[in-house]
Design an enzyme around this catalytic site. Sequence first.
Site, PDB file in Angstrom:
ATOM      1  NE  ARG A   1      -3.497  -2.251   2.861  1.00 28.46           N
ATOM      2  CZ  ARG A   1      -3.206  -3.398   3.483  1.00 28.46           C
ATOM      3  NH1 ARG A   1      -1.996  -3.578   3.998  1.00 28.46           N
ATOM      4  NH2 ARG A   1      -4.107  -4.350   3.588  1.00 28.46           N
TER       5      ARG A   1
ATOM      6  CE  LYS B   1      -6.023  -0.862   5.177  1.00 29.59           C
ATOM      7  NZ  LYS B   1      -7.365  -1.060   4.587  1.00 29.59           N
TER       8      LYS B   1
ATOM      9  CG  HIS C   1      -5.888   0.619  -4.711  1.00 31.97           C
ATOM     10  ND1 HIS C   1      -5.676  -0.161  -3.588  1.00 31.97           N
ATOM     11  CD2 HIS C   1      -6.971   0.091  -5.331  1.00 31.97           C
ATOM     12  CE1 HIS C   1      -6.597  -1.099  -3.527  1.00 31.97           C
ATOM     13  NE2 HIS C   1      -7.397  -0.967  -4.573  1.00 31.97           N
TER      14      HIS C   1
ATOM     15  NE  ARG D   1      -3.403  -3.469  -1.486  1.00 31.21           N
ATOM     16  CZ  ARG D   1      -2.853  -4.270  -0.564  1.00 31.21           C
ATOM     17  NH1 ARG D   1      -1.546  -4.433  -0.532  1.00 31.21           N
ATOM     18  NH2 ARG D   1      -3.611  -4.910   0.312  1.00 31.21           N
TER      19      ARG D   1
ATOM     20  CG  HIS E   1      -6.143  -8.636   1.563  1.00 29.55           C
ATOM     21  ND1 HIS E   1      -6.402  -8.985   0.252  1.00 29.55           N
ATOM     22  CD2 HIS E   1      -6.055  -7.278   1.567  1.00 29.55           C
ATOM     23  CE1 HIS E   1      -6.463  -7.892  -0.499  1.00 29.55           C
ATOM     24  NE2 HIS E   1      -6.255  -6.857   0.275  1.00 29.55           N
TER      25      HIS E   1
ATOM     26  CE1 TYR F   1      -6.603  -5.925  -5.974  1.00 25.25           C
ATOM     27  CE2 TYR F   1      -6.709  -7.295  -4.017  1.00 25.25           C
ATOM     28  CZ  TYR F   1      -6.527  -6.069  -4.604  1.00 25.25           C
ATOM     29  OH  TYR F   1      -6.269  -4.978  -3.820  1.00 25.25           O
TER      30      TYR F   1
END
Length: 301
Positions: free
Chosen positions: A148, A172, A242, A245, A268, A277
């Site tokens: 990211r 994250k 993004h 990505r 994730h 995706y």
Amino acid sequence: MPQNQYTPFFEYLELEKNNSAHTITAYRADLLSFSDFISATYSQKDIKEVNYSQVRSWIVQLVEQGLSNNSINRKISSLKAYYRFLQKTRQLEVSPLATHRALKTSRNLQVPFSETEMEKALQQIPAEGFEEVRNKLMVELFYSTGIRRSELIGIKLQDLDLTAGILKVRGKGNKERFIPLITSVVATVQNYIEERKGVENDISQGYLFLTAAGVKMYDSLVYRTINNYFRGISSKLKKSPHILRHSFATHLLNQGAHLNAVKELLGHSSLAATQVYTHNSMAELNKVYQNAHPRNKKKGS
């Protein structure tokens, strides 16, 4: 509610959740907008004490202002995050949004760059001078690791093990993951580190990516850099970090990578986030299938 009353929440987002400055700015704007509405409409100063009907009246106002359901859902997500924080810190027992359901939206699929577009971009980027080498490395890292924008900005020199070809990334929730680097990227990193020595100073703080002034890179500069490089290469509407990505994940899946492996590389927490995706990889798979299956080939002969 005065803005400084939100400070503990913003610190929590930055230090514990490791949210980007861009995300925190969006949360701040949404909370202040809701706070202003509650103050003006209900003469209420503290949004801790609102009820769901008051939130609904704000949603109605946003709809009347012409905001899309996607935009409204994002604003409500900011409120949800704030009320979760209040619950976590025992300042609130029940969130006023406990029974809220998101407004229905149509999903707009992100269109990745093609492999041809990526090759063209990487060949076109000059590799002389600090900024050019830095920008080339940014594109290569986004595309070869799927990280990211906030993760790229947060990379420090100590996160790189160039001998082993490994990059440590803080994602994250401050979760760490390790991503392998391909040989060509390692070479670009080594070249960039040499160029970086010319701008590094006392305020660089060990961050890998620096501006020409020797300070840590920031969101808008990263975005502009990526957008500028792909403007003359791709006609796609979105040309953001993004999308790189997205391209990383789609191209891996097209080449047969396992969904679980891509999930881990992207950082994730669930497969559901990664499955978005698969839409483009399924299109590629269908094309291969239609061209390769003997029954279909006979029809065309």
